[in-house]
Scaffold this motif. Structure first.
Motif, PDB file in Angstrom:
ATOM      1  N   VAL A  45      22.787  23.491  44.484  1.00 38.80           N
ATOM      2  CA  VAL A  45      22.888  24.861  44.487  1.00 38.80           C
ATOM      3  C   VAL A  45      21.585  25.494  44.996  1.00 38.80           C
ATOM      4  N   ALA A  46      20.364  24.734  44.793  1.00 39.63           N
ATOM      5  CA  ALA A  46      19.024  25.229  45.068  1.00 39.63           C
ATOM      6  C   ALA A  46      19.245  24.859  46.804  1.00 39.63           C
ATOM      7  N   ALA A  47      19.592  23.712  47.184  1.00 37.58           N
ATOM      8  CA  ALA A  47      19.820  23.330  48.723  1.00 37.58           C
ATOM      9  C   ALA A  47      20.369  24.548  49.427  1.00 37.58           C
ATOM     10  N   ALA A  48      21.628  25.113  48.737  1.00 39.71           N
ATOM     11  CA  ALA A  48      22.405  26.103  49.488  1.00 39.71           C
ATOM     12  C   ALA A  48      21.577  27.449  49.430  1.00 39.71           C
ATOM     13  N   GLU A  49      20.670  27.728  48.649  1.00 42.98           N
ATOM     14  CA  GLU A  49      19.447  28.855  49.007  1.00 42.98           C
ATOM     15  C   GLU A  49      20.336  30.033  48.861  1.00 42.98           C
ATOM     16  N   ILE A  50      21.118  30.035  47.770  1.00 45.79           N
ATOM     17  CA  ILE A  50      22.041  31.145  47.406  1.00 45.79           C
ATOM     18  C   ILE A  50      21.430  32.425  47.176  1.00 45.79           C
ATOM     19  N   GLN A  51      21.752  33.600  47.790  1.00 46.14           N
ATOM     20  CA  GLN A  51      21.194  34.755  47.373  1.00 46.14           C
ATOM     21  C   GLN A  51      22.172  35.563  46.516  1.00 46.14           C
ATOM     22  N   ALA A  52      21.904  36.713  45.772  1.00 43.39           N
ATOM     23  CA  ALA A  52      22.682  37.341  44.964  1.00 43.39           C
ATOM     24  C   ALA A  52      23.827  38.119  45.710  1.00 43.39           C
ATOM     25  N   THR A  53      23.810  38.010  46.903  1.00 41.93           N
ATOM     26  CA  THR A  53      24.431  38.747  47.828  1.00 41.93           C
ATOM     27  C   THR A  53      25.285  38.042  48.670  1.00 41.93           C
ATOM     28  N   ASP A  54      25.205  36.663  48.473  1.00 40.47           N
ATOM     29  CA  ASP A  54      25.963  35.699  49.336  1.00 40.47           C
ATOM     30  C   ASP A  54      27.663  35.706  48.717  1.00 40.47           C
ATOM     31  N   VAL A  55      28.434  35.415  49.686  1.00 34.62           N
ATOM     32  CA  VAL A  55      29.709  34.778  49.345  1.00 34.62           C
ATOM     33  C   VAL A  55      29.972  33.223  49.680  1.00 34.62           C
ATOM     34  N   VAL A  56      30.185  32.416  48.688  1.00 39.88           N
ATOM     35  CA  VAL A  56      30.340  31.103  49.027  1.00 39.88           C
ATOM     36  C   VAL A  56      31.860  30.373  48.988  1.00 39.88           C
ATOM     37  N   VAL A  57      32.077  29.597  49.547  1.00 36.90           N
ATOM     38  CA  VAL A  57      33.125  29.183  49.757  1.00 36.90           C
ATOM     39  C   VAL A  57      32.976  27.445  49.226  1.00 36.90           C
ATOM     40  N   GLU A  58      33.638  27.206  48.228  1.00 38.88           N
ATOM     41  CA  GLU A  58      33.348  25.757  47.594  1.00 38.88           C
ATOM     42  C   GLU A  58      34.905  25.115  48.099  1.00 38.88           C
ATOM     43  N   THR A  67      31.207  24.804  40.440  1.00 36.16           N
ATOM     44  CA  THR A  67      31.833  25.935  40.900  1.00 36.16           C
ATOM     45  C   THR A  67      31.033  27.053  39.851  1.00 36.16           C
ATOM     46  N   ALA A  68      30.900  26.613  38.405  1.00 32.85           N
ATOM     47  CA  ALA A  68      30.155  27.616  37.659  1.00 32.85           C
ATOM     48  C   ALA A  68      28.894  27.860  37.857  1.00 32.85           C
ATOM     49  N   ARG A  69      28.175  26.872  38.371  1.00 28.08           N
ATOM     50  CA  ARG A  69      26.472  27.132  38.820  1.00 28.08           C
ATOM     51  C   ARG A  69      26.666  27.736  40.032  1.00 28.08           C
ATOM     52  N   LEU A  70      27.492  27.704  40.894  1.00 27.33           N
ATOM     53  CA  LEU A  70      27.519  28.650  42.198  1.00 27.33           C
ATOM     54  C   LEU A  70      27.993  29.905  41.763  1.00 27.33           C
ATOM     55  N   ALA A  71      28.769  30.093  40.808  1.00 26.64           N
ATOM     56  CA  ALA A  71      29.199  31.490  40.471  1.00 26.64           C
ATOM     57  C   ALA A  71      27.870  32.291  39.683  1.00 26.64           C
ATOM     58  N   ASP A  72      27.106  31.410  39.105  1.00 22.51           N
ATOM     59  CA  ASP A  72      26.118  31.989  38.598  1.00 22.51           C
ATOM     60  C   ASP A  72      25.106  32.454  39.413  1.00 22.51           C
ATOM     61  N   ALA A  73      24.899  32.128  40.977  1.00 26.31           N
ATOM     62  CA  ALA A  73      24.075  32.384  41.641  1.00 26.31           C
ATOM     63  C   ALA A  73      24.465  33.598  42.678  1.00 26.31           C
ATOM     64  N   ALA A  74      25.814  33.610  42.816  1.00 28.13           N
ATOM     65  CA  ALA A  74      26.520  34.220  44.298  1.00 28.13           C
ATOM     66  C   ALA A  74      27.057  35.406  43.833  1.00 28.13           C
ATOM     67  N   LYS A  75      27.425  36.203  44.707  1.00 27.63           N
ATOM     68  CA  LYS A  75      28.185  37.287  44.468  1.00 27.63           C
ATOM     69  C   LYS A  75      29.314  37.129  44.224  1.00 27.63           C
ATOM     70  N   TRP A  76      30.105  36.080  45.090  1.00 27.03           N
ATOM     71  CA  TRP A  76      31.580  35.944  44.951  1.00 27.03           C
ATOM     72  C   TRP A  76      31.630  34.332  45.373  1.00 27.03           C
ATOM     73  N   VAL A  77      32.401  33.833  44.782  1.00 30.92           N
ATOM     74  CA  VAL A  77      32.955  32.408  45.111  1.00 30.92           C
ATOM     75  C   VAL A  77      34.133  32.063  45.190  1.00 30.92           C
ATOM     76  N   ILE A  78      34.613  31.717  46.207  1.00 31.02           N
ATOM     77  CA  ILE A  78      36.135  31.323  46.576  1.00 31.02           C
ATOM     78  C   ILE A  78      35.953  29.836  46.446  1.00 31.02           C
ATOM     79  N   ALA A  79      36.723  29.149  45.422  1.00 33.38           N
ATOM     80  CA  ALA A  79      36.945  27.644  45.126  1.00 33.38           C
ATOM     81  C   ALA A  79      38.141  27.168  45.434  1.00 33.38           C
TER      82      ALA A  79
END
Length: 291
Positions: A45-58, A67-79
């Motif tokens: 998650v740290a390596a992805a450098e996710i910002q609060a405005t980011d949309v992540v596709v896992e 997935t849960a950790r990505l959702a904690d960091a991102a605006k939206w996660v598509i798993a």
């Protein structure tokens, strides 16, 4: 009476309990090795450098720990996961996540371009890739990235040997089609390696986490990207052959010889000796010959 703190459960036990509760086991046919080490999850998650405005596709959400950790960091996660049973687990275990969309399906069929359009920004792609789909997913992601307009960066976990092939320089034993195509389209950086003990079940290989950033412009300028890809494929199809012999079946002996001469490349050289720029010159010369 003094309080006694409960001994924290190990991530491995937690994963096993989750599988047991849902009556599941890892499917070898799908290459399922679930990442259970929280320290590795945090590093990804740290390596992805996710910002609060980011949309992540896992890609390959598995049991949902990452997935849960990505959702904690991102605006939206598509798993995305192709296993219907795991998708059901994700929907149940992560039902409280309002910024999470679970997609049941093949990641290769997922439209990254459409997702980026809806997001209004380039995506961050994250995935622990089974070996059997590593190449197709990598190529599909890079092809869809549109020079960073669709995919800004991708963090993938792959087999260590596969990562080394991606970054291999010309002349090395592991340099090949994968090296040329990835380096032409993206910058790649190995971040860290992950031992088998971080997974359930433990794989028989060491894994590597790497970061890809699509290039705004290809490393070498080519007139016809599809022809460039074809030249690279043909050249490495019989990598022990000299280039003039390797290219002859696909392009004809006379045309191949003329293009090699125009590109300033000796026909006696072999594919693994050519840099990305050499393949670009060769593809451009073949395009000129055809025109």
């Amino acid at each position: 009476m003094s309080a006694v703190s409960e001994k924290p459960r190990s991530p491995l036990a937690t994963a096993r309990e989750l599988l047991t509760r849902h009556g599941l086991s890892p499917k070898k046919s799908l290459g399922q090795n679930f990442l259970v080490d929280p320290r590795v999850q945090e590093r990804i998650v740290a390596a992805a450098e996710i910002q609060a405005t980011d949309v992540v596709v896992e890609i390959g959400a598995g049991l949902g720990a990452l997935t849960a950790r990505l959702a904690d960091a991102a605006k939206w996660v598509i798993a995305i996961d192709r296993d219907a049973q795991l998708a059901a687990v994700l929907r149940g275990e992560l039902a409280d996540r309002s910024n999470l969309e679970i997609v049941l399906g093949d990641a290769l069929e997922f439209d990254l371009g459409e997702a980026a359009r809806k997001a209004g920004r380039p995506l961050v792609v994250v995935g622990n890739l089974p070996y059997v789909v590593t190449s197709p997913v990598l190529f599909a992601t890079i092809e869809a990235a549109a020079g960073g307009q669709v995919v800004d960066r991708a963090i993938f976990m792959v087999q260590k040997e596969f990562a080394q092939r991606m970054l291999a320089p010309p002349g090395s034993r592991t340099y090949g089609r994968l090296s040329v195509m990835i380096q032409q389209a993206a910058s790649a950086e190995i971040l860290f390696h992950v031992g088998a003990g971080a997974f359930l079940p433990p794989p028989a290989v060491t894994s590597t986490v790497l970061r890809l950033r699509p290039r705004p412009q290809p490393l070498a300028k080519v007139r016809d990207p599809s022809l460039f890809a074809r030249v690279v494929r043909e050249a490495f199809g019989t990598r022990r052959k000299m280039l003039r012999r390797a290219l002859e079946p696909g392009f004809g002996g006379a045309r191949a010889a003329a293009a090699l001469e125009a590109a300033g490349i000796a026909g006696t050289r072999r594919a693994e000796e050519l840099a990305v720029a050499d393949f670009a010159r060769l593809a451009n010369a073949l395009a000129e010959e055809h025109a």
